[in-house]
Design an enzyme around this catalytic site. Structure first.
Site, PDB file in Angstrom:
ATOM      1  N   CYS A 217       0.863  -1.186   0.000  1.00 21.99           N
ATOM      2  CA  CYS A 217       0.000   0.000   0.000  1.00 21.99           C
ATOM      3  C   CYS A 217       0.897   1.233   0.000  1.00 21.99           C
ATOM      4  O   CYS A 217       2.046   1.158  -0.419  1.00 21.99           O
ATOM      5  CB  CYS A 217      -0.997  -0.023   1.155  1.00 21.99           C
ATOM      6  SG  CYS A 217      -0.307   0.205   2.802  1.00 21.99           S
TER       7      CYS A 217
ATOM      8  N   ARG B  98      -3.526  -0.611   5.154  1.00 22.43           N
ATOM      9  CA  ARG B  98      -4.051  -1.714   4.344  1.00 22.43           C
ATOM     10  C   ARG B  98      -3.113  -2.902   4.231  1.00 22.43           C
ATOM     11  O   ARG B  98      -3.525  -4.048   4.454  1.00 22.43           O
ATOM     12  CB  ARG B  98      -4.413  -1.198   2.952  1.00 22.43           C
ATOM     13  CG  ARG B  98      -5.542  -0.192   2.979  1.00 22.43           C
ATOM     14  CD  ARG B  98      -5.723   0.489   1.657  1.00 22.43           C
ATOM     15  NE  ARG B  98      -4.668   1.486   1.445  1.00 22.43           N
ATOM     16  CZ  ARG B  98      -4.533   2.219   0.365  1.00 22.43           C
ATOM     17  NH1 ARG B  98      -5.371   2.053  -0.643  1.00 22.43           N
ATOM     18  NH2 ARG B  98      -3.575   3.114   0.265  1.00 22.43           N
TER      19      ARG B  98
ATOM     20  N   ASP C  36      -8.155   3.717   0.782  1.00 21.04           N
ATOM     21  CA  ASP C  36      -7.279   4.082   1.893  1.00 21.04           C
ATOM     22  C   ASP C  36      -8.110   4.684   3.022  1.00 21.04           C
ATOM     23  O   ASP C  36      -8.721   5.736   2.853  1.00 21.04           O
ATOM     24  CB  ASP C  36      -6.235   5.088   1.412  1.00 21.04           C
ATOM     25  CG  ASP C  36      -5.146   5.329   2.441  1.00 21.04           C
ATOM     26  OD1 ASP C  36      -5.244   4.821   3.576  1.00 21.04           O
ATOM     27  OD2 ASP C  36      -4.173   6.029   2.092  1.00 21.04           O
TER      28      ASP C  36
END
Length: 156
Positions: free
Chosen positions: A7, A13, A124
């Protein structure tokens, strides 16, 4: 087999994906056969633990992310890992642009493994609230389960 989840800063994440994948691999009897790690395309959080909100969402489901530490993707990762799974299109493009010849095929979208979602990315949650972290966790869980399922079927 080795899988790297990627990420932006490696605090939301991708460490969640790493922790969830570890659990799914253990439950599937693949723990010693598949190694997982996570990294970010940026290094500004290197050495930090996952975001407390990611840890909270994970702990609610019995996942402990506290021992994980952020790091930046390294050139050697393209050679060492069999799959580099991007959380969103930006990460995918970043990885594909930097992958050495013969390694581009290893870069894939993480959500392409999800069974219950038509999304291409895991949004996100960093600038969001607890609901955004819960939503990200659910997407990560579905895709991680799909990754493990595909490995068990021998078609990753």
């Amino acid at each position: 087999m080795k899988i790297l989840f990627v990420c932006t800063g490696n605090i939301c994440r991708s460490p969640t994906a790493e922790g969830v994948a570890r659990r799914w691999l253990a439950m599937s009897g693949l723990e010693g056969q598949v190694a997982v790690d996570s990294a970010g395309i940026q290094g500004y959080h290197s050495g930090e633990a996952p975001d407390p909100r990611s840890q909270t969402a994970a702990l609610r489901r019995g996942y402990d992310l506290s021992r994980l530490r952020a790091r930046k993707v390294q050139p050697k990762d393209f050679v060492e890992f069999d799959l580099l799974l991007a959380m969103d299109r930006e990460h995918f493009e970043y990885l594909r642009d930097r992958a050495p010849e013969g390694c581009r095929h290893k870069v894939r979208m993480f959500m392409s493994y999800a069974r219950e979602s038509r999304r291409d990315d895991v949004p996100d949650p960093y600038y969001g609230d607890a609901r955004d972290f819960e939503k990200a966790f659910k997407l990560v869980d579905s895709a991680a389960m799909g990754v493990v399922e595909r490995i068990r079927q021998g078609r990753f």
